[in-house]
Design an enzyme around this catalytic site. Structure first.
Site, PDB file in Angstrom:
ATOM      1  N   ASN A 116      28.962  71.064  21.007  1.00 40.22           N
ATOM      2  CA  ASN A 116      29.559  72.142  20.218  1.00 40.22           C
ATOM      3  C   ASN A 116      29.207  73.497  20.779  1.00 40.22           C
ATOM      4  O   ASN A 116      28.127  73.705  21.317  1.00 40.22           O
ATOM      5  CB  ASN A 116      29.142  72.026  18.739  1.00 40.22           C
ATOM      6  CG  ASN A 116      27.915  72.852  18.408  1.00 40.22           C
ATOM      7  OD1 ASN A 116      28.005  74.062  18.150  1.00 40.22           O
ATOM      8  ND2 ASN A 116      26.749  72.216  18.444  1.00 40.22           N
ATOM      9  N   PHE A 120      28.097  80.282  15.601  1.00 43.64           N
ATOM     10  CA  PHE A 120      27.755  80.839  14.279  1.00 43.64           C
ATOM     11  C   PHE A 120      28.993  81.321  13.524  1.00 43.64           C
ATOM     12  O   PHE A 120      29.006  82.441  12.985  1.00 43.64           O
ATOM     13  CB  PHE A 120      26.762  82.005  14.403  1.00 43.64           C
ATOM     14  CG  PHE A 120      25.377  81.617  14.843  1.00 43.64           C
ATOM     15  CD1 PHE A 120      24.985  80.293  14.936  1.00 43.64           C
ATOM     16  CD2 PHE A 120      24.440  82.604  15.159  1.00 43.64           C
ATOM     17  CE1 PHE A 120      23.698  79.947  15.350  1.00 43.64           C
ATOM     18  CE2 PHE A 120      23.158  82.272  15.562  1.00 43.64           C
ATOM     19  CZ  PHE A 120      22.788  80.953  15.669  1.00 43.64           C
ATOM     20  N   SER A 181      19.812  78.443  19.074  1.00 49.81           N
ATOM     21  CA  SER A 181      21.171  77.983  19.357  1.00 49.81           C
ATOM     22  C   SER A 181      21.564  78.426  20.769  1.00 49.81           C
ATOM     23  O   SER A 181      21.365  79.577  21.128  1.00 49.81           O
ATOM     24  CB  SER A 181      22.151  78.574  18.343  1.00 49.81           C
ATOM     25  OG  SER A 181      23.461  78.375  18.822  1.00 49.81           O
ATOM     26  N   ASN A 183      24.509  78.800  21.788  1.00 47.30           N
ATOM     27  CA  ASN A 183      25.859  79.368  21.784  1.00 47.30           C
ATOM     28  C   ASN A 183      25.922  80.842  21.404  1.00 47.30           C
ATOM     29  O   ASN A 183      27.001  81.391  21.232  1.00 47.30           O
ATOM     30  CB  ASN A 183      26.748  78.555  20.837  1.00 47.30           C
ATOM     31  CG  ASN A 183      26.783  77.090  21.228  1.00 47.30           C
ATOM     32  OD1 ASN A 183      26.994  76.771  22.399  1.00 47.30           O
ATOM     33  ND2 ASN A 183      26.532  76.206  20.287  1.00 47.30           N
ATOM     34  N   THR A 184      24.764  81.471  21.246  1.00 39.31           N
ATOM     35  CA  THR A 184      24.723  82.906  20.963  1.00 39.31           C
ATOM     36  C   THR A 184      23.833  83.547  22.021  1.00 39.31           C
ATOM     37  O   THR A 184      22.638  83.240  22.090  1.00 39.31           O
ATOM     38  CB  THR A 184      24.171  83.178  19.539  1.00 39.31           C
ATOM     39  OG1 THR A 184      25.079  82.612  18.608  1.00 39.31           O
ATOM     40  CG2 THR A 184      24.030  84.665  19.257  1.00 39.31           C
ATOM     41  N   LYS A 216      13.188  77.318  14.202  1.00 41.14           N
ATOM     42  CA  LYS A 216      13.853  76.165  14.823  1.00 41.14           C
ATOM     43  C   LYS A 216      13.910  76.408  16.320  1.00 41.14           C
ATOM     44  O   LYS A 216      14.434  77.439  16.775  1.00 41.14           O
ATOM     45  CB  LYS A 216      15.260  76.014  14.247  1.00 41.14           C
ATOM     46  CG  LYS A 216      15.995  74.796  14.804  1.00 41.14           C
ATOM     47  CD  LYS A 216      17.217  74.486  13.953  1.00 41.14           C
ATOM     48  CE  LYS A 216      17.991  73.309  14.486  1.00 41.14           C
ATOM     49  NZ  LYS A 216      19.143  72.984  13.651  1.00 41.14           N
ATOM     50  N   ASN A 245      16.828  72.032  18.223  1.00 39.36           N
ATOM     51  CA  ASN A 245      18.259  72.330  18.235  1.00 39.36           C
ATOM     52  C   ASN A 245      18.942  71.491  19.324  1.00 39.36           C
ATOM     53  O   ASN A 245      18.323  70.598  19.902  1.00 39.36           O
ATOM     54  CB  ASN A 245      18.459  73.833  18.474  1.00 39.36           C
ATOM     55  CG  ASN A 245      19.656  74.381  17.728  1.00 39.36           C
ATOM     56  OD1 ASN A 245      20.728  73.770  17.747  1.00 39.36           O
ATOM     57  ND2 ASN A 245      19.506  75.516  17.081  1.00 39.36           N
TER      58      ASN A 245
HETATM   59  C1  LIG Z   1      28.890  71.166  15.147  1.00 42.11           C
HETATM   60  C2  LIG Z   1      27.444  71.553  15.071  1.00 42.11           C
HETATM   61  C3  LIG Z   1      27.120  72.808  14.559  1.00 42.11           C
HETATM   62  C4  LIG Z   1      25.781  73.188  14.477  1.00 42.11           C
HETATM   63  N1  LIG Z   1      25.466  74.407  13.953  1.00 42.11           N
HETATM   64  C5  LIG Z   1      24.175  74.761  13.822  1.00 42.11           C
HETATM   65  C6  LIG Z   1      23.824  75.996  13.229  1.00 42.11           C
HETATM   66  O1  LIG Z   1      24.678  76.774  12.795  1.00 42.11           O
HETATM   67  N2  LIG Z   1      22.508  76.310  13.155  1.00 42.11           N
HETATM   68  C7  LIG Z   1      21.515  75.475  13.601  1.00 42.11           C
HETATM   69  O2  LIG Z   1      20.337  75.802  13.477  1.00 42.11           O
HETATM   70  N3  LIG Z   1      21.832  74.282  14.159  1.00 42.11           N
HETATM   71  C8  LIG Z   1      23.113  73.920  14.271  1.00 42.11           C
HETATM   72  N4  LIG Z   1      23.424  72.705  14.836  1.00 42.11           N
HETATM   73  C9  LIG Z   1      22.339  71.841  15.332  1.00 42.11           C
HETATM   74  C10 LIG Z   1      21.946  70.785  14.297  1.00 42.11           C
HETATM   75  O3  LIG Z   1      21.431  71.374  13.150  1.00 42.11           O
HETATM   76  C11 LIG Z   1      20.879  69.830  14.874  1.00 42.11           C
HETATM   77  O4  LIG Z   1      19.697  70.549  15.094  1.00 42.11           O
HETATM   78  C12 LIG Z   1      21.314  69.199  16.187  1.00 42.11           C
HETATM   79  O5  LIG Z   1      22.653  68.810  16.124  1.00 42.11           O
HETATM   80  C13 LIG Z   1      20.457  67.986  16.557  1.00 42.11           C
HETATM   81  O6  LIG Z   1      20.512  66.996  15.570  1.00 42.11           O
HETATM   82  P1  LIG Z   1      21.489  65.705  15.676  1.00 42.11           P
HETATM   83  O7  LIG Z   1      21.239  65.065  17.004  1.00 42.11           O
HETATM   84  O8  LIG Z   1      21.109  64.878  14.476  1.00 42.11           O
HETATM   85  O9  LIG Z   1      22.866  66.232  15.563  1.00 42.11           O
HETATM   86  C14 LIG Z   1      24.754  72.311  14.923  1.00 42.11           C
HETATM   87  C15 LIG Z   1      25.109  71.055  15.450  1.00 42.11           C
HETATM   88  C16 LIG Z   1      26.428  70.674  15.512  1.00 42.11           C
HETATM   89  C17 LIG Z   1      26.775  69.321  16.079  1.00 42.11           C
END
Ligand SMILES: Cc1cc2nc3c(=O)[nH]c(=O)nc-3n(C[C@H](O)[C@H](O)[C@H](O)COP(=O)(O)O)c2cc1C
Length: 347
Positions: A116, A120, A181, A183-184, A216, A245
């Site tokens: 992804n 934000f 993140s 992406n920022t 985080k 993350n």
């Molecule tokens: C589509 C998507 C959007 C996400 N948006 C955020 C976010 O806005 N803020 C954040 O701290 N993590 C965000 N994450 C990261 C998740 O909170 C998580 O830390 C990460 O996906 C790892 O966990 P997982 O393997 O269970 O997905 C996002 C992940 C995905 C897939």
């Protein structure tokens, strides 16, 4: 088995569009009392032995929903039907922003992963605060905050976090500073010792009510950087660390190189992140002598993955990609396994 067929159908469509469709459907079901009851009965386990008290907050069970799924806090009630012990909303920024252009969310089924680069996308602080004011929060709520894309200068970045913290802490059981993140632009620089110290110093001065404040972190950092983070966390009395993350690494994927190239930038979540994330948890737990509560996030797609995180030193767990690939049954299965493995005492 039941979810296998639902997933087959859902995976026929664009991942972001199906996300909004899913949210619409569960919102609808949540409003019908008997359907809500049936879903809760199917997925929730109520057992006092699953309760965890961490940084002074009670979690009804240790399995939570990770940030990013409900960025605007619109789905807290409906999502609680699936048996989560806590939900983290956000990332929320001071001003609303659209995020990156679509498509920006991609499935890698061969890897049980997602890429992804949402960036934000959220409705901004004011709208979300108005929403939270009107809501009865049915479970433990974490609120994850960040900076706007247009905020570049260090002092303005700090001010973005302070603005969010000030407005949101009255509604949160805990607040998370997202400094990881991918992406920022410029966000992950906040993990560097000097910047992190300044940021946490400012926020903790504002934190008169001692709301548990967590950070985080990214999986793509060196041991030296983790050591710095641990020392800053201890110095600034930070309640805990969410590890981790998404990763920017593209190593070891089963998906073809062409497909990965065609997708482009973004953070990978799911199975390919598991090892990296677990290593960091293990390292922090050992280095801090298990004194820092760790919320494990990254690659929990099965009961075994969840137990491995606990063994590595995690106190609580968060799931995002596993919820997409395995469905809500995963939460119940993990909680059942925790009850079996730790029948009288929590991990
Ligand atoms: C589509 C998507 C959007 C996400 N948006 C955020 C976010 O806005 N803020 C954040 O701290 N993590 C965000 N994450 C990261 C998740 O909170 C998580 O830390 C990460 O996906 C790892 O966990 P997982 O393997 O269970 O997905 C996002 C992940 C995905 C897939």
């Amino acid at each position: 088995m039941y979810y296998y067929f639902i997933k087959k159908f859902l995976f026929l469509f664009d991942p972001e569009k199906i996300h909004y469709f899913f949210c619409y459907v569960i919102n609808f079901f949540y409003k019908i009392p008997f359907v809500k009851k049936i879903i809760c009965k199917a997925y929730c386990i109520k057992d006092k032995r699953l309760q965890r008290k961490v940084f002074g907050i009670t979690f009804h069970n240790p399995v939570g929903l990770a940030a990013g799924f409900d960025k605007n806090g619109q789905m807290i009630g409906p999502l609680s039907m699936f048996g989560f012990g806590f939900i983290e909303i956000g990332t929320i920024t001071p001003l609303p922003q659209n995020g990156h252009p679509q498509p920006r969310l991609f499935r890698l089924p061969k890897d049980q992963a997602l890429i992804n680069r949402m960036g934000f996308n959220n409705q901004g602080l004011n709208k979300i605060v108005e929403r939270l004011k009107k809501k009865k929060i049915p479970l433990t709520l974490g609120i994850n905050i960040g900076k706007n894309k247009s905020t570049i200068e260090k002092k303005d970045i700090i001010s973005d976090y302070i603005t969010c913290f000030d407005a949101l802490y009255p509604y949160a059981h805990y607040v998370v500073l997202n400094i990881s993140s991918p992406n920022t632009q410029g966000l992950r620089k906040l993990q560097q010792k000097e910047d992190l110290l300044i940021l946490l110093d400012y926020i903790q001065k504002k934190n008169q009510k001692n709301i548990p404040l967590l950070i985080k972190i990214a999986p793509d950092i060196t041991k030296e950087a983790i050591d710095d983070i641990i020392s800053v966390v201890q110095e600034k009395k930070i309640a805990g660390i969410i590890a981790t993350n998404t990763t920017t690494s593209r190593v070891g994927l089963k998906t073809s190189v062409q497909k990965i190239k065609s997708i482009g930038d973004g953070g990978i979540s799911g199975l390919p992140l598991k090892e990296k994330s677990t290593k960091i948890i293990r390292y922090i737990a050992k280095k801090s002598n298990h004194t820092i509560p760790i919320i494990a996030s990254g690659g929990i797609l099965s009961v075994a993955d969840a137990l491995e995180k606990i063994e590595a030193g995690a106190t609580l767990l968060q799931i995002y990609t596993g919820f997409i690939y395995q469905g809500p049954g995963l939460i119940k299965a993990i909680n059942k396994a925790i009850l079996e493995k730790y029948p009288s005492k929590g991990p």
